[in-house]
Design a protein around this motif. Structure first.
Motif, PDB file in Angstrom:
ATOM      1  N   CYS A  98       0.832  -1.199   0.000  1.00  0.00           N
ATOM      2  CA  CYS A  98       0.000   0.000   0.000  1.00  0.00           C
ATOM      3  C   CYS A  98       0.866   1.249   0.000  1.00  0.00           C
ATOM      4  O   CYS A  98       1.985   1.231   0.522  1.00  0.00           O
ATOM      5  CB  CYS A  98      -0.893   0.033   1.253  1.00  0.00           C
ATOM      6  N   PRO A  99       0.360   2.359  -0.545  1.00  0.00           N
ATOM      7  CA  PRO A  99       1.057   3.636  -0.380  1.00  0.00           C
ATOM      8  C   PRO A  99       1.225   3.948   1.099  1.00  0.00           C
ATOM      9  O   PRO A  99       0.446   3.486   1.937  1.00  0.00           O
ATOM     10  CB  PRO A  99       0.116   4.634  -1.065  1.00  0.00           C
ATOM     11  N   ALA A 100       2.235   4.753   1.409  1.00  0.00           N
ATOM     12  CA  ALA A 100       2.569   5.022   2.804  1.00  0.00           C
ATOM     13  C   ALA A 100       1.390   5.598   3.577  1.00  0.00           C
ATOM     14  O   ALA A 100       1.173   5.247   4.744  1.00  0.00           O
ATOM     15  CB  ALA A 100       3.769   5.963   2.872  1.00  0.00           C
ATOM     16  N   GLU A 101       0.593   6.490   2.954  1.00  0.00           N
ATOM     17  CA  GLU A 101      -0.537   7.097   3.668  1.00  0.00           C
ATOM     18  C   GLU A 101      -1.538   6.032   4.096  1.00  0.00           C
ATOM     19  O   GLU A 101      -2.091   6.098   5.199  1.00  0.00           O
ATOM     20  CB  GLU A 101      -1.211   8.142   2.772  1.00  0.00           C
ATOM     21  N   GLN A 102      -1.771   5.057   3.212  1.00  0.00           N
ATOM     22  CA  GLN A 102      -2.711   3.997   3.551  1.00  0.00           C
ATOM     23  C   GLN A 102      -2.117   3.057   4.594  1.00  0.00           C
ATOM     24  O   GLN A 102      -2.765   2.728   5.595  1.00  0.00           O
ATOM     25  CB  GLN A 102      -3.103   3.225   2.294  1.00  0.00           C
ATOM     26  N   ALA A 103      -0.876   2.620   4.384  1.00  0.00           N
ATOM     27  CA  ALA A 103      -0.245   1.677   5.309  1.00  0.00           C
ATOM     28  C   ALA A 103      -0.108   2.253   6.709  1.00  0.00           C
ATOM     29  O   ALA A 103      -0.143   1.517   7.698  1.00  0.00           O
ATOM     30  CB  ALA A 103       1.125   1.261   4.774  1.00  0.00           C
ATOM     31  N   SER A 104       0.018   3.581   6.817  1.00  0.00           N
ATOM     32  CA  SER A 104       0.171   4.211   8.123  1.00  0.00           C
ATOM     33  C   SER A 104      -1.107   4.113   8.953  1.00  0.00           C
ATOM     34  O   SER A 104      -1.083   4.349  10.163  1.00  0.00           O
ATOM     35  CB  SER A 104       0.563   5.683   7.959  1.00  0.00           C
ATOM     36  N   ARG A 105      -2.220   3.753   8.310  1.00  0.00           N
ATOM     37  CA  ARG A 105      -3.486   3.617   9.032  1.00  0.00           C
ATOM     38  C   ARG A 105      -3.763   2.155   9.421  1.00  0.00           C
ATOM     39  O   ARG A 105      -4.885   1.789   9.755  1.00  0.00           O
ATOM     40  CB  ARG A 105      -4.647   4.175   8.200  1.00  0.00           C
ATOM     41  N   PHE A 106      -2.727   1.329   9.380  1.00  0.00           N
ATOM     42  CA  PHE A 106      -2.848  -0.075   9.793  1.00  0.00           C
ATOM     43  C   PHE A 106      -1.997  -0.281  11.042  1.00  0.00           C
ATOM     44  O   PHE A 106      -0.774  -0.170  10.996  1.00  0.00           O
ATOM     45  CB  PHE A 106      -2.384  -1.009   8.673  1.00  0.00           C
ATOM     46  N   ASP A 107      -2.641  -0.542  12.171  1.00  0.00           N
ATOM     47  CA  ASP A 107      -1.948  -0.743  13.444  1.00  0.00           C
ATOM     48  C   ASP A 107      -1.917  -2.233  13.778  1.00  0.00           C
ATOM     49  O   ASP A 107      -2.978  -2.878  13.850  1.00  0.00           O
ATOM     50  CB  ASP A 107      -2.662   0.005  14.573  1.00  0.00           C
ATOM     51  N   SER A 108      -0.727  -2.768  13.990  1.00  0.00           N
ATOM     52  CA  SER A 108      -0.566  -4.192  14.274  1.00  0.00           C
ATOM     53  C   SER A 108       0.098  -4.364  15.633  1.00  0.00           C
ATOM     54  O   SER A 108       1.245  -3.956  15.831  1.00  0.00           O
ATOM     55  CB  SER A 108       0.273  -4.848  13.171  1.00  0.00           C
ATOM     56  N   PHE A 109      -0.624  -4.943  16.597  1.00  0.00           N
ATOM     57  CA  PHE A 109      -0.154  -5.128  17.962  1.00  0.00           C
ATOM     58  C   PHE A 109      -0.223  -6.598  18.346  1.00  0.00           C
ATOM     59  O   PHE A 109      -0.959  -7.378  17.742  1.00  0.00           O
ATOM     60  CB  PHE A 109      -1.047  -4.376  18.964  1.00  0.00           C
ATOM     61  N   THR A 110       0.502  -6.955  19.406  1.00  0.00           N
ATOM     62  CA  THR A 110       0.163  -8.162  20.150  1.00  0.00           C
ATOM     63  C   THR A 110      -0.922  -7.784  21.160  1.00  0.00           C
ATOM     64  O   THR A 110      -1.174  -6.605  21.419  1.00  0.00           O
ATOM     65  CB  THR A 110       1.375  -8.716  20.907  1.00  0.00           C
ATOM     66  N   PHE A 111      -1.573  -8.800  21.756  1.00  0.00           N
ATOM     67  CA  PHE A 111      -2.573  -8.514  22.785  1.00  0.00           C
ATOM     68  C   PHE A 111      -1.963  -7.704  23.922  1.00  0.00           C
ATOM     69  O   PHE A 111      -2.553  -6.726  24.404  1.00  0.00           O
ATOM     70  CB  PHE A 111      -3.158  -9.818  23.340  1.00  0.00           C
ATOM     71  N   ASP A 112      -0.763  -8.116  24.360  1.00  0.00           N
ATOM     72  CA  ASP A 112      -0.116  -7.405  25.462  1.00  0.00           C
ATOM     73  C   ASP A 112       0.209  -5.966  25.077  1.00  0.00           C
ATOM     74  O   ASP A 112       0.015  -5.036  25.868  1.00  0.00           O
ATOM     75  CB  ASP A 112       1.165  -8.134  25.880  1.00  0.00           C
ATOM     76  N   GLN A 245      -7.487 -18.835  18.439  1.00  0.00           N
ATOM     77  CA  GLN A 245      -7.712 -20.030  19.255  1.00  0.00           C
ATOM     78  C   GLN A 245      -6.955 -19.983  20.584  1.00  0.00           C
ATOM     79  O   GLN A 245      -7.306 -20.688  21.526  1.00  0.00           O
ATOM     80  CB  GLN A 245      -7.311 -21.302  18.482  1.00  0.00           C
ATOM     81  N   ASP A 246      -5.932 -19.140  20.680  1.00  0.00           N
ATOM     82  CA  ASP A 246      -5.138 -19.060  21.909  1.00  0.00           C
ATOM     83  C   ASP A 246      -5.543 -17.894  22.809  1.00  0.00           C
ATOM     84  O   ASP A 246      -4.844 -17.564  23.776  1.00  0.00           O
ATOM     85  CB  ASP A 246      -3.645 -18.948  21.564  1.00  0.00           C
ATOM     86  N   THR A 247      -6.681 -17.268  22.519  1.00  0.00           N
ATOM     87  CA  THR A 247      -7.136 -16.125  23.298  1.00  0.00           C
ATOM     88  C   THR A 247      -7.632 -16.563  24.674  1.00  0.00           C
ATOM     89  O   THR A 247      -8.352 -17.545  24.810  1.00  0.00           O
ATOM     90  CB  THR A 247      -8.269 -15.397  22.547  1.00  0.00           C
ATOM     91  N   THR A 248      -7.232 -15.817  25.698  1.00  0.00           N
ATOM     92  CA  THR A 248      -7.671 -16.102  27.062  1.00  0.00           C
ATOM     93  C   THR A 248      -8.948 -15.335  27.376  1.00  0.00           C
ATOM     94  O   THR A 248      -9.335 -14.410  26.662  1.00  0.00           O
ATOM     95  CB  THR A 248      -6.588 -15.692  28.073  1.00  0.00           C
ATOM     96  N   LYS A 249      -9.581 -15.716  28.479  1.00  0.00           N
ATOM     97  CA  LYS A 249     -10.821 -15.034  28.874  1.00  0.00           C
ATOM     98  C   LYS A 249     -10.601 -13.542  29.144  1.00  0.00           C
ATOM     99  O   LYS A 249     -11.382 -12.711  28.674  1.00  0.00           O
ATOM    100  CB  LYS A 249     -11.430 -15.721  30.097  1.00  0.00           C
ATOM    101  N   PRO A 250      -9.536 -13.134  29.884  1.00  0.00           N
ATOM    102  CA  PRO A 250      -9.320 -11.688  30.083  1.00  0.00           C
ATOM    103  C   PRO A 250      -9.065 -10.943  28.768  1.00  0.00           C
ATOM    104  O   PRO A 250      -9.525  -9.806  28.596  1.00  0.00           O
ATOM    105  CB  PRO A 250      -8.092 -11.638  31.000  1.00  0.00           C
ATOM    106  N   GLN A 251      -8.342 -11.566  27.839  1.00  0.00           N
ATOM    107  CA  GLN A 251      -8.097 -10.916  26.551  1.00  0.00           C
ATOM    108  C   GLN A 251      -9.394 -10.776  25.763  1.00  0.00           C
ATOM    109  O   GLN A 251      -9.648  -9.731  25.143  1.00  0.00           O
ATOM    110  CB  GLN A 251      -7.075 -11.724  25.753  1.00  0.00           C
ATOM    111  N   TYR A 252     -10.212 -11.800  25.804  1.00  0.00           N
ATOM    112  CA  TYR A 252     -11.498 -11.731  25.110  1.00  0.00           C
ATOM    113  C   TYR A 252     -12.405 -10.681  25.759  1.00  0.00           C
ATOM    114  O   TYR A 252     -13.105  -9.934  25.070  1.00  0.00           O
ATOM    115  CB  TYR A 252     -12.178 -13.097  25.129  1.00  0.00           C
ATOM    116  N   ARG A 253     -12.356 -10.611  27.090  1.00  0.00           N
ATOM    117  CA  ARG A 253     -13.169  -9.631  27.803  1.00  0.00           C
ATOM    118  C   ARG A 253     -12.761  -8.210  27.414  1.00  0.00           C
ATOM    119  O   ARG A 253     -13.613  -7.340  27.216  1.00  0.00           O
ATOM    120  CB  ARG A 253     -13.027  -9.836  29.307  1.00  0.00           C
ATOM    121  N   LEU A 254     -11.449  -7.977  27.290  1.00  0.00           N
ATOM    122  CA  LEU A 254     -10.973  -6.650  26.899  1.00  0.00           C
ATOM    123  C   LEU A 254     -11.407  -6.326  25.471  1.00  0.00           C
ATOM    124  O   LEU A 254     -11.832  -5.196  25.180  1.00  0.00           O
ATOM    125  CB  LEU A 254      -9.452  -6.596  27.009  1.00  0.00           C
ATOM    126  N   THR A 255     -11.332  -7.305  24.581  1.00  0.00           N
ATOM    127  CA  THR A 255     -11.779  -7.100  23.199  1.00  0.00           C
ATOM    128  C   THR A 255     -13.257  -6.739  23.158  1.00  0.00           C
ATOM    129  O   THR A 255     -13.676  -5.814  22.449  1.00  0.00           O
ATOM    130  CB  THR A 255     -11.532  -8.367  22.361  1.00  0.00           C
TER     131      THR A 255
END
Length: 641
Positions: A98-112, A245-255
């Motif tokens: 994607c062009p930089a402007e578009q890619a900059s609107r994609f945030d990729s995190f771990t749950f933590d 499939q590896d999501t925990t109950k607290p992580q699901y609750r936060l989501t």
């Protein structure tokens, strides 16, 4: 004002692709179910088997939403993965397409990292009684520390006394909640111990909290501050949940706290047969919960694009044992040639014979044209012990073995190389060496652009960005003019950070607001580069060594998820490696399944009788037998008997 808004909107409209005309990038062919998911505007629950291309599916979906404007500026896409390297891989794939402007609107995190970003940004809104200071550290308490804490307590007799407190486990206390805005009289022993634990952690010389506690604080912020939830929902129009499939109950609750009932379109992707985190609280019914709570439609991806027909056959044989009613995987490479030795079970009398055979096999393969990084050695647990056992035999054959779990100044190598700032430093070194290409420059451009607040539609901003990058590259060149072994790597790494400007870097990447973590990361990188420099004649060799090129990878099964290799060797199929098999057969069988499914062309399993018997894991051996995996017994000297 209206005219300017029209011009701005029109500018973006010109860059958008009509959804009906959009095509997958890089010539990827999507199966029908995958295409429905990629283009969906409703919540989806996606069960995708091994090799189905889960990461690629999410990357294509992000590109579709950004390129067609269905994720409308300035709204963003949020992707939450389980592993740091999975989050980085997904981000890299979107950035490269994607062009930089578009890619900059994609945030990729771990749950933590997602939970920590919420806490760090809205720390002042956390409940007073459990709010950590801004310079809090991350705590990884061990069993002895927990027991020492419990032994120091004097619990109220009316709540059960010391015996009731001693029966509580750390994970139950860390996940206690929801956290009230004000803490009153504890209703039971768990609440009393939880309050004492929070006070204990926050009263350390440097206050420290665990990632589970961070999750609870983020949840409390959303619970007690509706405005934060509203801002989050305005920010993200689409949310991806990877390795669900590896999501925990607290992580699901936060989501759920963040997005349930919102207009965000949710996409959860995973494989129930690869659930290997039940020990950490992964919920077996997580997909059913998601489909009910978010009114999500289930899609099944059946194509395996990774493995050849023989390995897919073994996968299907194991799937039948794990989930008798599971849909069979379809090999997308059914017409490809399959090696005669696509799968074998090697049995040895001693550990040395096992190690020597593995090293000999890889040495012969390299002599016949394979690369060292075509191979992965997987172990169930204790990668450091496996390295000690295998390393001498690899050294004898002049083959580099890389233990991805080995710690460098407190950071595992695999975690180090998945970090944004580490890859930024390495990217600038490659640019200083004259290496070109979008895969090198684009990630550097995006990060420095985010730090400078670059508007990629503005020629002036882009010129300022290019000038800053040139300044940093010129600084790095001053160091790369000397041989690696003569270079002060700490001065180089810290100098790059200084040239980038540390404060805005840490503001853009919230995980670096923890100063101790940030300093440890830079120290780990400096020490690893110094270690690699001792055997590197030039800078290209050094960077290749840091990145693991030309090396055989050794890692645990847990750390192999999401990766793939030409040949996988599962080392140590005996009951000492699967010590919890009788107590947790489902998870251990799933781990076995994950190891098998990393292979593209060949998968081997090895066993040394010296390391332990196999009586307790007889079921795993039977699975190999039922899949017609040939057993090869090696006599003394390494020859098949």
């Amino acid at each position: 004002m209206d005219r300017n808004r029209t011009i701005w909107t029109g500018c973006f409209e010109m860059a958008f692709v009509d959804p009906g005309e959009w095509q997958p990038t890089d010539g990827i062919n999507l199966e029908d179910a995958a295409e429905r998911v990629v283009k969906s505007q409703t919540n989806k629950s996606v069960i995708a088997g091994p090799g189905a291309g889960k990461t690629e599916l999410l990357a294509q979906r992000a590109v579709f939403l950004l390129q067609t404007g269905l994720c409308k500026p300035p709204q963003r896409i949020l992707a939450i993965s389980f592993k740091k390297d999975a989050a980085k891989t997904l981000k890299d794939r979107v950035s490269s397409r994607c062009p930089a402007e578009q890619a900059s609107r994609f945030d990729s995190f771990t749950f933590d990292a997602f939970a920590k970003s919420l806490l760090d940004r809205f720390l002042a809104l956390a409940p007073d009684w459990c709010r950590p200071p801004r310079d809090y550290g991350i705590y990884f308490p061990n069993r002895d520390e927990w027991l020492d804490f419990l032994n120091g307590l004097e619990p109220p007799a009316e709540l059960g006394g010391k015996a009731a407190a001693q029966a509580l486990r750390l994970n139950r206390i860390e996940n206690w909640g929801p956290l009230p805005l004000e803490f009153g009289a504890p209703a039971d022993m768990k609440a009393w111990v939880a309050a004492e634990w929070w006070e204990h952690c926050l009263s350390m010389p440097q206050a420290r909290i665990t990632f589970s506690m961070i999750n609870r604080l983020a949840d409390a912020i959303l619970t007690h501050n509706p405005g934060v939830s509203m801002a989050l929902r305005f920010t993200y129009s689409h949310v991806f949940l990877d390795e669900f499939q590896d999501t925990t109950k607290p992580q699901y609750r936060l989501t759920g706290r963040a997005f349930h009932g919102s207009n965000a379109v949710m996409t959860a992707v995973g494989d129930t047969k690869q659930r290997i985190m039940t020990w950490a609280g992964a919920e077996s019914e997580i997909f059913d919960w998601f489909e009910e709570h978010f009114d999500a439609e289930r899609e099944l991806l059946q194509m395996n694009h990774r493995s050849n027909a023989r390995i897919v056959q073994i996968i299907n044989d194991l799937v039948t044992e794990i989930e008798p009613d599971a849909v069979q995987t379809i090999c997308a490479r059914a017409d490809d040639d399959v090696p005669d030795d696509a799968s074998e079970f090697w049995v040895f009398d001693t550990d040395d014979e096992e190690s020597a055979k593995i090293a000999d096999f890889i040495e012969d393969e390299i002599a016949n044209g394979r690369r060292p990084d075509d191979f992965a050695l997987l172990v169930r647990v204790r990668a450091n012990d496996a390295e000690d056992r295998l390393q001498p035999f690899f050294v004898e054959r002049d083959i580099r073995l890389r233990n991805e779990a080995r710690s460098i100044a407190g950071t595992a190598i695999q975690e180090l190389l998945a970090d944004e700032v580490v890859n930024l430093v390495l990217g600038f070194i490659r640019l200083a060496l004259g290496v070109r290409g979008q895969e090198i420059y684009r990630p550097v451009q995006e990060i420095i652009g985010a730090i400078l607040g670059t508007d990629f539609e503005s020629p002036r901003d882009v010129k300022r960005l290019d000038e800053r990058n040139r300044q940093i590259v010129m600084f790095v060149k001053q160091h790369t003019d000397t041989p690696p072994a003569d270079t002060d790597m700490e001065a180089l790494v810290n100098g790059v950070i200084e040239a980038i400007e540390e404060r805005p870097l840490r503001r853009v990447f919230r995980q670096y607001e923890d100063d101790r973590y940030f300093r440890q990361l830079l120290t780990s990188l400096s020490e690893f580069m110094t270690e690699c420099a001792a055997e590197a004649d030039d800078w290209e060799t050094l960077i290749n060594a840091v990145e693991g090129k030309g090396q055989v990878r050794l890692m645990t099964v847990h750390k192999s998820k999401g990766l793939e290799y030409h040949t996988v060797i599962f080392v140590g199929l005996h009951q000492e490696a699967f010590w919890s098999y009788q107590r947790n057969q489902e998870e251990e069988t799933n781990a076995f399944f994950v190891a098998l499914s990393r292979a593209r062309e060949r998968v081997y399993f090895t066993q040394s009788r010296e390391s332990g018997a196999t009586a307790r894991i007889k079921r795993l051996i039977e699975l190999l037998e039922s899949a017609d995996v040939p057993v090869v017994e090696f006599a003394e000297g390494g020859d098949p008997s």
